[in-house]
Design an enzyme around this catalytic site. Sequence first.
Site, PDB file in Angstrom:
ATOM      1  N   GLU A   1     -10.996  29.671 -11.103  1.00 43.30           N
ATOM      2  CA  GLU A   1     -11.746  29.704 -12.358  1.00 43.30           C
ATOM      3  C   GLU A   1     -11.490  28.422 -13.148  1.00 43.30           C
ATOM      4  O   GLU A   1     -11.859  28.313 -14.302  1.00 43.30           O
ATOM      5  CB  GLU A   1     -11.401  30.943 -13.171  1.00 43.30           C
ATOM      6  CG  GLU A   1      -9.947  31.111 -13.493  1.00 43.30           C
ATOM      7  CD  GLU A   1      -9.665  32.408 -14.231  1.00 43.30           C
ATOM      8  OE1 GLU A   1     -10.123  32.531 -15.367  1.00 43.30           O
ATOM      9  OE2 GLU A   1      -8.986  33.285 -13.656  1.00 43.30           O
TER      10      GLU A   1
ATOM     11  N   CYS B   1      -9.857  35.849 -12.625  1.00 45.71           N
ATOM     12  CA  CYS B   1      -8.676  35.926 -11.745  1.00 45.71           C
ATOM     13  C   CYS B   1      -8.927  36.749 -10.476  1.00 45.71           C
ATOM     14  O   CYS B   1      -8.067  36.803  -9.592  1.00 45.71           O
ATOM     15  CB  CYS B   1      -7.491  36.514 -12.501  1.00 45.71           C
ATOM     16  SG  CYS B   1      -7.143  35.640 -14.025  1.00 45.71           S
TER      17      CYS B   1
ATOM     18  N   HIS C   1      -1.704  41.846 -10.469  1.00 41.16           N
ATOM     19  CA  HIS C   1      -2.061  40.584 -11.115  1.00 41.16           C
ATOM     20  C   HIS C   1      -1.163  40.463 -12.344  1.00 41.16           C
ATOM     21  O   HIS C   1      -1.089  41.386 -13.159  1.00 41.16           O
ATOM     22  CB  HIS C   1      -3.537  40.588 -11.512  1.00 41.16           C
ATOM     23  CG  HIS C   1      -3.877  39.458 -12.440  1.00 41.16           C
ATOM     24  ND1 HIS C   1      -3.747  38.147 -12.054  1.00 41.16           N
ATOM     25  CD2 HIS C   1      -4.299  39.443 -13.730  1.00 41.16           C
ATOM     26  CE1 HIS C   1      -4.094  37.365 -13.075  1.00 41.16           C
ATOM     27  NE2 HIS C   1      -4.427  38.129 -14.103  1.00 41.16           N
TER      28      HIS C   1
END
Length: 407
Positions: free
Chosen positions: A84, A116, A245
């Site tokens: 990103e 993400c 994450h």
Amino acid sequence: MNRSDVGIDQLGVYVPRYALPLDRLAEARGVPVEKIHVGLGAHAMAVAPPWEDAVTLGANAAARVFRRGEVRPDDIGLLVVGTETAVDHAKPASIFLHDLLGLPSGCRTFEIKHACYGGTAGVMLAADWVRSGAARGRKALVVATDIARYDLGSSAEFTQGAGAAALVVSEAPRLARLGETTGVFAKNVYDFWRPLERREALVDGKFSVDCYLDALRGAVADYRGGLNGQGGASLLDRFAAFLYHTPFPKMAHKAHRRLVEDDGPGDVAERFERSWTTHVEPGLGLARQVGNTYTASVYLCLAWLLEREGATLEDRELALFSYGSGCCAEFFTAEVLPGCAARAAQIGVQAQLDTRRALTVDEYEAFARAATGTERPAADGSGNWHLAGIDGDKRRYARHAAAERAA
Ligand code: CAA
């Protein structure tokens, strides 16, 4: 080929040589250090120097998978780069990597974006490409690479970081098999975004945390729904570790608490405390030291865990959760294969941390200014490739002389 055998054959990781200890940043910004160490669970963040970008981080991670000699560039038939923090709106990071890594011309390459989640989107796509038979025995290379940047002085500044992971996905993996059943969740939310003209991301911080937790609940429910009547069983009983994450380690704490709340009856606090130390905490050591690496985050947690605990995890299953703001999330699984530990011990994550240099806040701010200015300081020889210059608007990458000699 057995479809259920498809998985991760190689895993390479790269983190920049520079780090900013967050106690230094807390002092400079007048923030209590406990808020960062305890409230966010973060201790340092990796800082990409001005001669590194998403392309060089990704190429340096991927170089590490080829260095071991078990996979050759000619084996790759698909290259997907999830990022990103791309370097161009049209020319994908993947085509730079294709060139730097010497991949064959008969190789599909593209860049993929969903905040993400982009790295996991690439892994899922690569696994399906192999399972479909389109790979014809070739392997896929998936690279997740990012530099997390927020405005200097913002509360999100403490959750920056930089790093990359490279995964080879194949029909005969040597590290881990990917489960075929996954759970996904998508919803249009404005929790984190970066308009085209901006270098630093914008975020609605507290809302983003809520969106992440809602997405986890939705993805796990979807996963349970795909288990053909077995979806009610406890996930805590099944998995040896949960890798989330991790924009900051406290986020993994909140996520696991949510998962435990939804996992079945019993004393949530007691089950959470027991599960946290065995299932989640062991995977967080790298995230505490490098900060948010966006697309690479969950794969850096995986690398850290396998490098340190691979031997006890062989033949056991891991649960992974990938969240991309905006949002799309996926809950998926991996079965650690016999023989993984010996390979994972060579990933070299700890060795990279051991050679980092701690920056002062002044040096960190000077790096941030230099990355946007016209004066670019000379590269210092860390990593394999670096950004050698920008001619007009065209980026030029070069290999360090020492890396050339070693090749
Ligand atoms: N001692 C100990 N703890 C303290 C403290 C002190 N002196 N002062 C505050 N704290 C605690 C707070 O209680 C809070 O803990 P809880 O959340 O458990 O209540 C924690 O420290 C953080 O405090 P605040 O919420 O007040 O912190 P903040 O306003 O600085 O915002 C943040 C924190 C929202 C994470 C911000 O850093 C941010 O916006 N980061 C970027 C966005 C982000 O990472 N979002 C995560 C979900 S989205 C995602 O995952 C995608 C992605 O990668 C971006």
